[in-house]
Design a protein around this motif. Sequence first.
Motif, PDB file in Angstrom:
ATOM      1  N   ALA A  30       3.890   4.945 -11.338  1.00  0.00           N
ATOM      2  CA  ALA A  30       2.833   5.358 -12.318  1.00  0.00           C
ATOM      3  C   ALA A  30       2.488   6.981 -12.383  1.00  0.00           C
ATOM      4  O   ALA A  30       2.550   7.720 -11.131  1.00  0.00           O
ATOM      5  CB  ALA A  30       1.716   4.387 -12.295  1.00  0.00           C
ATOM      6  N   ASP A  31       2.082   7.409 -13.325  1.00  0.00           N
ATOM      7  CA  ASP A  31       1.594   8.788 -13.513  1.00  0.00           C
ATOM      8  C   ASP A  31       0.015   8.943 -13.299  1.00  0.00           C
ATOM      9  O   ASP A  31      -0.696   9.264 -14.017  1.00  0.00           O
ATOM     10  CB  ASP A  31       1.806   9.239 -14.849  1.00  0.00           C
ATOM     11  N   VAL A  32      -0.442   8.684 -11.887  1.00  0.00           N
ATOM     12  CA  VAL A  32      -1.545   8.779 -11.460  1.00  0.00           C
ATOM     13  C   VAL A  32      -1.480   9.402  -9.747  1.00  0.00           C
ATOM     14  O   VAL A  32      -0.480   9.529  -9.222  1.00  0.00           O
ATOM     15  CB  VAL A  32      -2.215   7.431 -11.129  1.00  0.00           C
ATOM     16  N   SER A  33      -2.628   9.815  -9.382  1.00  0.00           N
ATOM     17  CA  SER A  33      -2.592  10.349  -8.409  1.00  0.00           C
ATOM     18  C   SER A  33      -3.308   9.318  -7.168  1.00  0.00           C
ATOM     19  O   SER A  33      -3.936   8.444  -7.614  1.00  0.00           O
ATOM     20  CB  SER A  33      -3.755  11.659  -8.160  1.00  0.00           C
ATOM     21  N   TRP A  34      -3.179   9.912  -5.751  1.00  0.00           N
ATOM     22  CA  TRP A  34      -3.601   8.870  -4.790  1.00  0.00           C
ATOM     23  C   TRP A  34      -5.084   9.087  -4.853  1.00  0.00           C
ATOM     24  O   TRP A  34      -5.872   7.807  -4.656  1.00  0.00           O
ATOM     25  CB  TRP A  34      -3.438   9.244  -3.480  1.00  0.00           C
ATOM     26  N   ASP A  35      -5.747  10.128  -5.304  1.00  0.00           N
ATOM     27  CA  ASP A  35      -7.008  10.200  -5.610  1.00  0.00           C
ATOM     28  C   ASP A  35      -7.755   9.148  -6.686  1.00  0.00           C
ATOM     29  O   ASP A  35      -8.898   8.890  -6.515  1.00  0.00           O
ATOM     30  CB  ASP A  35      -7.724  11.437  -5.779  1.00  0.00           C
ATOM     31  N   SER A  36      -6.915   8.473  -7.556  1.00  0.00           N
ATOM     32  CA  SER A  36      -7.668   7.730  -8.419  1.00  0.00           C
ATOM     33  C   SER A  36      -7.499   6.258  -8.124  1.00  0.00           C
ATOM     34  O   SER A  36      -7.940   5.300  -8.804  1.00  0.00           O
ATOM     35  CB  SER A  36      -6.861   7.779  -9.584  1.00  0.00           C
ATOM     36  N   LEU A  37      -7.142   5.908  -6.770  1.00  0.00           N
ATOM     37  CA  LEU A  37      -7.276   4.466  -6.339  1.00  0.00           C
ATOM     38  C   LEU A  37      -8.401   4.267  -5.692  1.00  0.00           C
ATOM     39  O   LEU A  37      -9.074   4.971  -5.022  1.00  0.00           O
ATOM     40  CB  LEU A  37      -5.952   4.353  -5.272  1.00  0.00           C
TER      41      LEU A  37
ATOM     42  N   ASP B  98      -5.346   4.149 -14.475  1.00  0.00           N
ATOM     43  CA  ASP B  98      -4.493   3.493 -15.151  1.00  0.00           C
ATOM     44  C   ASP B  98      -4.288   2.044 -14.935  1.00  0.00           C
ATOM     45  O   ASP B  98      -3.375   1.735 -13.949  1.00  0.00           O
ATOM     46  CB  ASP B  98      -2.853   4.142 -14.787  1.00  0.00           C
ATOM     47  N   PRO B  99      -5.154   1.405 -15.257  1.00  0.00           N
ATOM     48  CA  PRO B  99      -5.212  -0.075 -14.784  1.00  0.00           C
ATOM     49  C   PRO B  99      -3.986  -1.176 -14.790  1.00  0.00           C
ATOM     50  O   PRO B  99      -3.634  -2.150 -14.084  1.00  0.00           O
ATOM     51  CB  PRO B  99      -6.455  -0.676 -15.679  1.00  0.00           C
ATOM     52  N   ASP B 100      -3.251  -0.758 -15.874  1.00  0.00           N
ATOM     53  CA  ASP B 100      -1.844  -1.534 -16.018  1.00  0.00           C
ATOM     54  C   ASP B 100      -1.085  -1.212 -15.057  1.00  0.00           C
ATOM     55  O   ASP B 100       0.057  -2.040 -14.527  1.00  0.00           O
ATOM     56  CB  ASP B 100      -1.025  -1.040 -17.411  1.00  0.00           C
TER      57      ASP B 100
ATOM     58  N   ARG C 291       7.788   0.365   3.693  1.00  0.00           N
ATOM     59  CA  ARG C 291       7.465   1.414   2.933  1.00  0.00           C
ATOM     60  C   ARG C 291       5.913   0.929   2.422  1.00  0.00           C
ATOM     61  O   ARG C 291       5.510  -0.215   1.966  1.00  0.00           O
ATOM     62  CB  ARG C 291       8.403   1.512   1.707  1.00  0.00           C
ATOM     63  N   ARG C 292       5.137   2.014   2.066  1.00  0.00           N
ATOM     64  CA  ARG C 292       3.789   1.846   1.469  1.00  0.00           C
ATOM     65  C   ARG C 292       3.557   1.442   0.115  1.00  0.00           C
ATOM     66  O   ARG C 292       4.813   1.731  -0.584  1.00  0.00           O
ATOM     67  CB  ARG C 292       2.991   3.008   1.734  1.00  0.00           C
ATOM     68  N   LEU C 293       2.521   0.750  -0.329  1.00  0.00           N
ATOM     69  CA  LEU C 293       2.352   0.372  -1.490  1.00  0.00           C
ATOM     70  C   LEU C 293       1.919   1.664  -2.409  1.00  0.00           C
ATOM     71  O   LEU C 293       1.292   2.564  -2.020  1.00  0.00           O
ATOM     72  CB  LEU C 293       1.122  -0.523  -1.800  1.00  0.00           C
ATOM     73  N   GLU C 294       2.593   1.551  -3.753  1.00  0.00           N
ATOM     74  CA  GLU C 294       2.246   2.648  -4.676  1.00  0.00           C
ATOM     75  C   GLU C 294       1.912   2.094  -5.924  1.00  0.00           C
ATOM     76  O   GLU C 294       2.299   1.036  -6.229  1.00  0.00           O
ATOM     77  CB  GLU C 294       3.324   3.533  -4.595  1.00  0.00           C
ATOM     78  N   PRO C 295       1.081   2.732  -6.751  1.00  0.00           N
ATOM     79  CA  PRO C 295       0.841   2.305  -7.896  1.00  0.00           C
ATOM     80  C   PRO C 295       1.972   2.659  -8.841  1.00  0.00           C
ATOM     81  O   PRO C 295       2.773   3.298  -8.844  1.00  0.00           O
ATOM     82  CB  PRO C 295      -0.216   3.272  -8.665  1.00  0.00           C
ATOM     83  N   ALA C 296       2.777   1.379  -9.431  1.00  0.00           N
ATOM     84  CA  ALA C 296       3.944   1.294 -10.135  1.00  0.00           C
ATOM     85  C   ALA C 296       4.097   0.308 -11.332  1.00  0.00           C
ATOM     86  O   ALA C 296       3.220  -0.516 -11.292  1.00  0.00           O
ATOM     87  CB  ALA C 296       5.007   1.165  -9.096  1.00  0.00           C
ATOM     88  N   TYR C 297       5.076   0.579 -12.046  1.00  0.00           N
ATOM     89  CA  TYR C 297       5.194  -0.249 -13.095  1.00  0.00           C
ATOM     90  C   TYR C 297       6.809  -0.776 -12.479  1.00  0.00           C
ATOM     91  O   TYR C 297       7.302  -0.190 -11.665  1.00  0.00           O
ATOM     92  CB  TYR C 297       5.675   0.356 -14.285  1.00  0.00           C
ATOM     93  N   LYS C 298       7.293  -1.870 -12.961  1.00  0.00           N
ATOM     94  CA  LYS C 298       8.754  -2.512 -12.863  1.00  0.00           C
ATOM     95  C   LYS C 298       9.540  -2.657 -14.095  1.00  0.00           C
ATOM     96  O   LYS C 298       9.009  -3.196 -15.086  1.00  0.00           O
ATOM     97  CB  LYS C 298       8.420  -3.860 -12.167  1.00  0.00           C
ATOM     98  N   GLN C 299      10.782  -2.127 -14.075  1.00  0.00           N
ATOM     99  CA  GLN C 299      11.507  -2.214 -15.299  1.00  0.00           C
ATOM    100  C   GLN C 299      12.564  -3.465 -14.826  1.00  0.00           C
ATOM    101  O   GLN C 299      13.286  -3.161 -13.746  1.00  0.00           O
ATOM    102  CB  GLN C 299      12.149  -0.907 -15.598  1.00  0.00           C
TER     103      GLN C 299
END
Length: 417
Positions: free
Chosen positions: A119-126, A159-161, A171-179
């Motif tokens: 996702a297009d977000v930074s780690w600071d937004s978590l 980006d709540p979605d 591997r660590r968890l990251e904010p992501a979408y899945k295609q």
Amino acid sequence: MWLDLSWLRGEVADLYCDDNGRPGIDPEVAIRLMLAGFLLGIVHDRRLMREAQVNIAIRWFVGYGLHEALPDHSSLTRIRQRWGEERFRRIFQRTVQACIAAKIAKGEIVHVDASLIRADVSWDSLAVRHMEAVSAANEDAEARKSRKTGKFKKVCVTDPDATMATNARNRRLEPAYKQHAVVDDLRGVVLDVVVTTGEINEGQMIVERIDAAERTTGLAVRTVTADAGYAYAKVFAAFENRGIDALIPAKAEPIRSPVPLRRFRYDAKHDILKCLRGKVLYPKRPLKYGRFFYLRARDCAGCDLASICLSKGRANKAVVVGNDYPALLRARRRRERWSEEDKQLYQRHRWRSEGYHGEAKNWHGLARAVRRGLTNMTIQAYLTAAAVNLKRLAVALLAHLLGLVLLTLNMAPIEDP
């Protein structure tokens, strides 16, 4: 010839006013600009328009001369917002139908896979979802349990979605979408694509995506390949009901007991289960996804396996059998009898389906979301898939023209020097 967008004006006519406001951008020009960006891997509007100012190829592709002023980058953003994801899906479906017409896709053998998109977000937004205060105030036992069940995950504020996900345990968890993508076997044409949040399981989507691909192509799928992440009993049962051959390696049952379920013999005809010593377990209490099978206490009494077979504190054996368990057993037996053709077809899964995801990420900007929100991410996926399909069409056209040239040369008479 291959990129006919003349139908698009009528498709979006209801979104524009003929007698009010500024002159609108030709819808075909807007889509050609977006596709040019994805074909070149320039997915950000500002950079795309800077490149288009000096790139003659882009100007030729969108139909603008050197002396003409190009649209502002913000116009592309407003167009995406106004049109919505459904119209972009129709554009993508048109490329699929063009590939079918060009006979570079048959829709009979398809490969299915999913891939995470950062996702297009930074780690600071978590931020951490916090429920301890609510639990303490209401003495909610279930809320306290949620800390142990993994619901205490980080969430993205901007980006709540996007949800936290990973493609490997180490591997660590990251904010992501899945295609989730369905790719044709013949030339790697993308037949269907959809984007979900990162935590959606692949097994929930595969049957629905195959049905969507059949609606788009108008053709019946005969064989599906997928990796072991899709090897669920309900998936095998759904494909059996549709008459589709599923080349999916069935996973071995996780062994959580010295006497696991796979050691029991299930008789689907009589709906009974037999233990290692031949005692019959009959179905009892139903569950949401299966049923409990029980042995009576007197049947387990004196059994030489009771010490390892029975759970601590229990006097009788009870196991849960899923509703589609027979389909899973048949898939396991089918896996042991894969022919050489089946094995070669499954090997093609890697460089067809997984290869498409690698191509889209490395060359067309799909490694990271360009914008925020599930709708924007879905539009990005549709445009990327459409660009890849247009590449497949261009290669097919080039091969066809080359074949005509060679045929003409072979038919031409050879003159003496």
